[in-house]
Write a protein that holds these residues in place. Structure first.
Motif, PDB file in Angstrom:
ATOM      1  N   GLU A 197       2.657  15.864  14.878  1.00  0.00           N
ATOM      2  CA  GLU A 197       2.922  16.431  16.136  1.00  0.00           C
ATOM      3  C   GLU A 197       2.620  18.007  15.970  1.00  0.00           C
ATOM      4  O   GLU A 197       2.386  18.808  16.747  1.00  0.00           O
ATOM      5  N   SER A 198       3.143  18.409  14.743  1.00  0.00           N
ATOM      6  CA  SER A 198       2.888  19.794  14.327  1.00  0.00           C
ATOM      7  C   SER A 198       1.759  20.295  13.910  1.00  0.00           C
ATOM      8  O   SER A 198       1.486  21.585  13.923  1.00  0.00           O
ATOM      9  N   ARG A 199       0.740  19.294  13.479  1.00  0.00           N
ATOM     10  CA  ARG A 199      -0.423  19.803  12.934  1.00  0.00           C
ATOM     11  C   ARG A 199      -1.592  19.408  13.851  1.00  0.00           C
ATOM     12  O   ARG A 199      -2.737  19.820  13.651  1.00  0.00           O
ATOM     13  N   PHE A 200      -1.480  18.403  14.768  1.00  0.00           N
ATOM     14  CA  PHE A 200      -2.625  17.790  15.565  1.00  0.00           C
ATOM     15  C   PHE A 200      -2.084  17.897  17.096  1.00  0.00           C
ATOM     16  O   PHE A 200      -1.070  17.824  17.288  1.00  0.00           O
ATOM     17  N   PRO A 201      -3.448  18.241  17.944  1.00  0.00           N
ATOM     18  CA  PRO A 201      -2.882  18.435  19.404  1.00  0.00           C
ATOM     19  C   PRO A 201      -2.779  17.138  20.266  1.00  0.00           C
ATOM     20  O   PRO A 201      -3.387  16.700  21.065  1.00  0.00           O
ATOM     21  N   PHE A 202      -1.579  16.675  19.829  1.00  0.00           N
ATOM     22  CA  PHE A 202      -1.006  15.213  20.427  1.00  0.00           C
ATOM     23  C   PHE A 202       0.295  15.089  20.531  1.00  0.00           C
ATOM     24  O   PHE A 202       0.986  15.781  19.669  1.00  0.00           O
ATOM     25  N   ILE A 203       0.836  14.495  21.368  1.00  0.00           N
ATOM     26  CA  ILE A 203       2.282  14.087  21.227  1.00  0.00           C
ATOM     27  C   ILE A 203       2.508  12.553  21.329  1.00  0.00           C
ATOM     28  O   ILE A 203       1.677  11.742  21.842  1.00  0.00           O
ATOM     29  N   VAL A 204       3.287  12.279  20.139  1.00  0.00           N
ATOM     30  CA  VAL A 204       3.424  10.651  20.145  1.00  0.00           C
ATOM     31  C   VAL A 204       4.676  10.402  21.237  1.00  0.00           C
ATOM     32  O   VAL A 204       5.598  10.590  20.729  1.00  0.00           O
ATOM     33  N   GLU A 205       4.182   9.592  22.145  1.00  0.00           N
ATOM     34  CA  GLU A 205       5.223   9.396  23.125  1.00  0.00           C
ATOM     35  C   GLU A 205       6.086   7.866  22.776  1.00  0.00           C
ATOM     36  O   GLU A 205       7.184   7.629  23.313  1.00  0.00           O
ATOM     37  N   ARG A 206       5.571   7.208  22.033  1.00  0.00           N
ATOM     38  CA  ARG A 206       6.272   5.726  21.683  1.00  0.00           C
ATOM     39  C   ARG A 206       5.735   5.392  20.219  1.00  0.00           C
ATOM     40  O   ARG A 206       4.576   5.433  19.862  1.00  0.00           O
ATOM     41  N   LEU A 207       6.693   5.127  19.370  1.00  0.00           N
ATOM     42  CA  LEU A 207       6.281   4.258  18.208  1.00  0.00           C
ATOM     43  C   LEU A 207       7.327   3.111  18.026  1.00  0.00           C
ATOM     44  O   LEU A 207       8.572   3.567  17.684  1.00  0.00           O
ATOM     45  N   GLY A 208       7.018   1.952  18.388  1.00  0.00           N
ATOM     46  CA  GLY A 208       7.868   0.894  18.293  1.00  0.00           C
ATOM     47  C   GLY A 208       7.301  -0.535  17.953  1.00  0.00           C
ATOM     48  O   GLY A 208       6.101  -0.326  17.399  1.00  0.00           O
ATOM     49  N   LEU A 209       7.980  -1.430  18.184  1.00  0.00           N
ATOM     50  CA  LEU A 209       7.604  -2.931  18.173  1.00  0.00           C
ATOM     51  C   LEU A 209       6.713  -3.320  19.248  1.00  0.00           C
ATOM     52  O   LEU A 209       7.221  -3.259  20.396  1.00  0.00           O
ATOM     53  N   ALA A 210       5.549  -3.912  18.977  1.00  0.00           N
ATOM     54  CA  ALA A 210       4.900  -4.593  20.145  1.00  0.00           C
ATOM     55  C   ALA A 210       5.574  -5.820  20.304  1.00  0.00           C
ATOM     56  O   ALA A 210       5.307  -7.004  19.623  1.00  0.00           O
ATOM     57  N   VAL A 211       6.183  -5.853  21.615  1.00  0.00           N
ATOM     58  CA  VAL A 211       7.050  -7.319  22.220  1.00  0.00           C
ATOM     59  C   VAL A 211       5.896  -8.463  22.220  1.00  0.00           C
ATOM     60  O   VAL A 211       4.747  -8.361  22.485  1.00  0.00           O
ATOM     61  N   ASP A 212       6.372  -9.465  21.665  1.00  0.00           N
ATOM     62  CA  ASP A 212       5.879 -10.702  21.751  1.00  0.00           C
ATOM     63  C   ASP A 212       4.612 -10.868  20.781  1.00  0.00           C
ATOM     64  O   ASP A 212       3.509 -11.695  21.195  1.00  0.00           O
ATOM     65  N   SER A 213       4.295 -10.031  19.945  1.00  0.00           N
ATOM     66  CA  SER A 213       3.281 -10.101  19.263  1.00  0.00           C
ATOM     67  C   SER A 213       3.198 -11.029  17.797  1.00  0.00           C
ATOM     68  O   SER A 213       2.226 -11.528  17.534  1.00  0.00           O
ATOM     69  N   GLY A 214       4.249 -11.115  17.339  1.00  0.00           N
ATOM     70  CA  GLY A 214       4.479 -12.203  16.554  1.00  0.00           C
ATOM     71  C   GLY A 214       4.342 -13.557  16.972  1.00  0.00           C
ATOM     72  O   GLY A 214       4.592 -13.913  17.966  1.00  0.00           O
ATOM     73  N   GLY A 215       3.464 -14.496  16.184  1.00  0.00           N
ATOM     74  CA  GLY A 215       3.144 -15.831  16.468  1.00  0.00           C
ATOM     75  C   GLY A 215       4.537 -16.653  16.567  1.00  0.00           C
ATOM     76  O   GLY A 215       5.661 -16.503  15.901  1.00  0.00           O
ATOM     77  N   ALA A 216       4.657 -17.566  17.471  1.00  0.00           N
ATOM     78  CA  ALA A 216       5.984 -18.350  17.853  1.00  0.00           C
ATOM     79  C   ALA A 216       5.873 -19.173  16.774  1.00  0.00           C
ATOM     80  O   ALA A 216       4.838 -19.815  16.161  1.00  0.00           O
ATOM     81  N   GLY A 217       6.994 -19.579  16.136  1.00  0.00           N
ATOM     82  CA  GLY A 217       7.205 -20.827  15.249  1.00  0.00           C
ATOM     83  C   GLY A 217       8.692 -20.914  14.996  1.00  0.00           C
ATOM     84  O   GLY A 217       9.527 -20.329  15.504  1.00  0.00           O
ATOM     85  N   ARG A 218       8.838 -22.122  14.251  1.00  0.00           N
ATOM     86  CA  ARG A 218      10.232 -22.190  13.713  1.00  0.00           C
ATOM     87  C   ARG A 218      10.687 -21.026  12.907  1.00  0.00           C
ATOM     88  O   ARG A 218      11.758 -20.475  13.235  1.00  0.00           O
ATOM     89  N   TYR A 219       9.784 -20.172  12.524  1.00  0.00           N
ATOM     90  CA  TYR A 219       9.879 -19.107  11.834  1.00  0.00           C
ATOM     91  C   TYR A 219       8.883 -18.192  12.330  1.00  0.00           C
ATOM     92  O   TYR A 219       7.603 -18.042  12.048  1.00  0.00           O
ATOM     93  N   ARG A 220       9.309 -17.137  12.925  1.00  0.00           N
ATOM     94  CA  ARG A 220       8.324 -16.361  14.014  1.00  0.00           C
ATOM     95  C   ARG A 220       7.617 -15.353  12.914  1.00  0.00           C
ATOM     96  O   ARG A 220       8.123 -15.094  11.950  1.00  0.00           O
ATOM     97  N   GLY A 221       6.420 -15.166  13.359  1.00  0.00           N
ATOM     98  CA  GLY A 221       5.773 -14.157  12.782  1.00  0.00           C
ATOM     99  C   GLY A 221       6.208 -12.723  12.867  1.00  0.00           C
ATOM    100  O   GLY A 221       6.880 -12.428  14.106  1.00  0.00           O
ATOM    101  N   GLY A 222       6.028 -11.594  12.006  1.00  0.00           N
ATOM    102  CA  GLY A 222       6.431 -10.354  12.166  1.00  0.00           C
ATOM    103  C   GLY A 222       5.561  -9.709  13.206  1.00  0.00           C
ATOM    104  O   GLY A 222       4.728 -10.082  13.741  1.00  0.00           O
ATOM    105  N   LEU A 223       6.313  -8.759  13.871  1.00  0.00           N
ATOM    106  CA  LEU A 223       5.849  -7.902  15.123  1.00  0.00           C
ATOM    107  C   LEU A 223       4.977  -6.851  14.448  1.00  0.00           C
ATOM    108  O   LEU A 223       5.012  -6.301  13.328  1.00  0.00           O
ATOM    109  N   GLY A 224       3.714  -6.358  15.291  1.00  0.00           N
ATOM    110  CA  GLY A 224       3.049  -5.276  14.811  1.00  0.00           C
ATOM    111  C   GLY A 224       3.520  -4.128  15.520  1.00  0.00           C
ATOM    112  O   GLY A 224       4.583  -3.946  16.225  1.00  0.00           O
TER     113      GLY A 224
END
Length: 643
Positions: free
Chosen positions: A455-482
């Protein structure tokens, strides 16, 4: 590690190999204490060189994203360190025989087709410094320190030197075969000027090269001190011991878990940036014989017109052997043991590679473009994991896709051009003992760019940086989120992306479901909402518009209806799984407030029973997700997806 009694039992444990082994071929054995000292020194020097580069470089890709690697090699060109992959010394030694090298020499190359398979695309610039020791007859080369990393720009048709529509390597930037960049401590200013002149980011490129050369020269001095202290013969015996120990460890602890036999699997890249999306096949026929693995790539698709090709068939596949070998570590007794296993030249004798004729994705013919070769080499990690999963009844992680390049470029308020590009990771695959990890990066120690910096070097604002809900594949052991990242532009700019898995998904295994695909939406919910796809060269973005990026989730492992309801509720409470997905994918109807979700046990059993009845009886071993049918003529699985 204490195992959950409800977890599936892994393949039978095998005895562990000892530490650095003494030579068994008539050579004098290495002193075991000194072998430990030497091995620790190599790791320390590797880390010191990487730290120096990170602290003195200038480009965001090197300094902040840490998209570079250091390797230490002996005079026989064998990689001694194993914390990460690296390039090869082979092309330098081919063009500059070691007996002609002198102290203070620094070598440079980035030419994909002249790199013996060690360089995948032109932005990966490689610096190599020989290490010298004098036993009284003059200095002789005894080792090499090497660094290679992804730089901002080396010319070509578009900013960042990764044009998605390239049909020739000549469109991708400046090609430099191995050259002597420093001669006995004196930089070749003419060569440096040519390289800098061809870059849109000349200042950062010049600073990065200076940082890499200086750091590798420092590393060479550290290793020269090691030889001076203990003597060449003793240190080289320790090198042999370190590599022999790796060979024996993998043979006894890893290969012993794979039943002898032949197994086949394949996966696909979905588009090449030039032709319409289709299945670009990468196939592995894996044959396990008592003393090694034979990896045969015959059946891989013809080379693409676009830039997704990778030059793998050089130096007997030396680079690919070490690139793929980390997948084997998943067969270790425990996650803790897996983390202890390095990948150095010691794995090479255990893997034989067989390549198809010239003209395939893995054996392209010059001047086929290669800038998006991650589509192939990342997919090969998954193909090897998948074929091993068939061999060991699924006891391998589900799929992941953890490199893609996204960014924006344009002209800043000061009138100067800028390029912000980062490597955003994704979720790793579920495992037979645990969920996948969220937002990981396949390059060790690499990371997303800090918001405060961008944000200090480039002309944009990061409004959100988090986990993508429901992105991990369903399983007995779930896939990690993006990731889910929202960038609001403050000035008109252009968006670029080099990303696969925007149609296909990271596959699930043994009943696990595929993860969510990569997705970019510009102006979401606005009047100009659009999805430009995964391969984008210069999509215009107006000031005020938001770019929403969602990266891939890992595939799931095991039947999601066998996941504990408490684990599903915990995911809902943490915002990783929505209430809709909890019911539809896991059979857990959720009630109550978000901070204290509840599920009725009887209702869970009723819903899960209904979901089980609706399933087909002959489900394949792998789930590729809904995108596969779009490119496979309506087929939901491939023939190789069944055991």
């Amino acid at each position: 590690m204490n195992r959950d009694p409800d977890r599936p039992a892994p393949p039978q444990e095998v005895p562990r190999a000892a530490g650095p082994a003494s030579a068994g071929d008539g050579r004098p054995p290495a002193d075991p204490v000194l072998a430990e000292i030497v091995e620790g020194t190599l790791a320390s020097v590797e880390m010191e060189v990487e730290t120096a580069i990170a602290r003195t470089s200038r480009s965001p890709m090197i300094r902040d994203a840490h998209d570079f690697r250091v390797g230490i090699h002996d005079r026989r060109l064998r990689k001694l360190t194993g914390r990460s992959y690296s390039a090869l010394v082979h092309p330098v030694a081919r063009d500059f025989p070691p007996e002609t090298m002198r102290p203070g020499d620094v070598f440079f190359h980035n030419d994909v087709y002249e790199s013996e398979g060690g360089i995948g695309h032109l932005p990966d610039l490689c610096v190599t410094v020989p290490v010298f020791h004098d036993d009284g007859a003059g200095p002789e080369v005894v080792a090499f320190v090497q660094a290679f990393g992804h730089h901002d720009d080396i010319g070509g048709a578009c900013p960042g030197s990764m044009p998605p529509s390239a049909t020739s390597v000549f469109e991708e930037g400046l090609m430099v075969p191995p050259i002597k960049l420093w001669d006995r401590g004196v930089p070749n200013r003419a060569a440096l000027r040519i390289m800098v002149r061809n870059s849109r980011m000349p200042d950062s490129l010049a600073a990065d090269l200076d940082a890499e050369c200086s750091a590798c020269l420092m590393g060479a001095r550290r290793l020269a001190d090691l030889f001076a202290r203990y003597g060449r013969a003793a240190v080289e015996r320790c090198f042999d011991a370190v590599l022999d120990a790796t060979t024996e460890t993998y043979r006894r602890e890893i290969l012993a878990r794979i039943p002898d036999g032949t197994y086949v699997w394949e996966d696909y890249a979905e588009h090449d940036g030039v032709d319409e999306p289709r299945l670009h096949r990468q196939r592995i026929t894996l044959t396990k014989v008592p003393d090694r693995l034979i990896i045969d790539f015959v059946g891989t698709s013809p080379q693409a017109r676009g830039p997704i090709n990778h030059c793998g068939d050089y130096a007997d596949g030396n680079f690919l052997k070490k690139w793929l070998a980390p997948v084997l570590r998943n067969l270790a007794d425990t996650p803790e043991r897996m983390a202890e296993l390095d990948v150095n030249e010691g794995v090479v004798p255990l893997i034989e590679m067989r390549f198809p004729e010239k003209g395939t994705l893995l054996t392209p013919v010059f001047p086929a473009p290669t800038n998006a070769r991650t589509f192939v080499i990342l997919r090969l990690l998954g193909v090897l994991a998948g074929v091993l999963a068939k061999a060991v009844d699924g006891y391998m992680p589900a799929d992941q896709e953890t490199i893609r390049y996204t960014g924006v470029f344009g002209t800043g308020a000061d009138g100067r051009p800028y390029l912000m590009r980062e490597v955003l990771g994704g979720g790793s695959g579920g495992r037979h003992y645990a969920d996948g990890e969220d937002t990981i990066h396949v390059v060790p120690d690499s990371r997303n760019l800090p918001t405060e910096f961008t944000e200090s070097r480039f002309p944009f604002i990061v409004e959100r940086l988090g986990l993508a809900v429901d992105s991990g594949g369903a399983g007995r052991y779930r896939g990690g989120l993006g990731y889910e990242k929202h960038i609001r532009m403050l000035r008109d700019a252009s968006f670029m992306s080099i990303a696969d898995r925007s149609i296909l998904s990271c596959w699930g295994v043994k009943g696990g479901r595929a993860g969510a695909s990569f997705q970019v939406t510009i102006d979401p919910g606005g009047p100009r909402e659009r999805e430009p796809g995964g391969l984008v060269e210069a999509e215009p973005v107006r000031a005020g518009e938001v770019v929403r990026i969602r990266t891939t989730g890992g595939g799931g492992w095991g039947d999601p209806l066998e996941r504990g309801a408490d684990a599903v509720l915990a995911d809902v409470r943490c915002g990783k799984v929505s209430r809709r997905a909890a019911r539809e994918d896991y059979g857990v109807p959720v009630t109550g407030p978000d901070d204290a979700p509840r599920a009725d046990t009887a209702e869970v059993e009723r819903v899960r029973a209904g979901l089980r009845r609706s399933r087909p009886d002959d489900a394949p071993f792998f789930d590729r997700g809904p995108g596969y049918a779009l490119l496979a003529g309506g087929a939901e699985s491939a023939e190789v997806d069944r055991l």
